[in-house]
Design an enzyme around this catalytic site. Structure first.
Site: not given
Ligand code: NI
Length: 135
Positions: A15, A34, A40, A81
């Protein structure tokens, strides 16, 4: 007499946490690592809790085989996945935070369970960060 039965499952998914209407700089300051534009992954772990009465005939709250199959169909097949931002329609326009993912999982499972059963989901994004949702 209510008993809670629980099943663990997991999925791997990629995400990126970002808002299109914010600059890369602002996304990075709010979402940190993030927000990496290259995405990642996380090894998500979840625990599905179902609470209900013991069926006097079977001695079960619910058949765990059914719960296992339901989690595979509604959670693993949809999320495992996957790039959540790009492959899961729910997250095309919603940030795939653990909070939003746990609500997605709850909403996917809830209609498939006995309406008298209570459902609660705990989702681990990392071994130390986890969220819970019970509707
Ligand atoms: Ni993350």
């Amino acid at each position: 007499m209510k008993v809670t039965v629980s099943r663990k499952a997991h999925f791997n998914a990629a995400h990126r946490l970002y808002r299109k209407d914010w600059s890369d700089e602002k996304n990075n300051s709010v979402f940190g690592k993030c927000s990496n534009p290259h995405f990642h992954g996380h090894n998500y772990e979840l625990i599905v809790h179902v609470t209900g009465n013991i069926d006097p005939e079977t001695g079960y709250v619910m058949d765990m085989k059914n719960l296992k199959n339901l989690i595979k169909l509604e959670v693993e097949d949809k999320l495992d996945h996957k790039n959540l931002n790009q492959e899961v329609p729910e997250f095309y326009n919603k940030i795939p935070t653990a909070e939003n993912i746990v609500v997605f999982i709850f909403n996917a499972l809830r209609p498939n369970l006995n309406s008298e059963h209570q459902l609660s989901i705990t989702l681990y994004e990392t071994p130390r960060n986890f969220v819970s949702y019970s509707g």
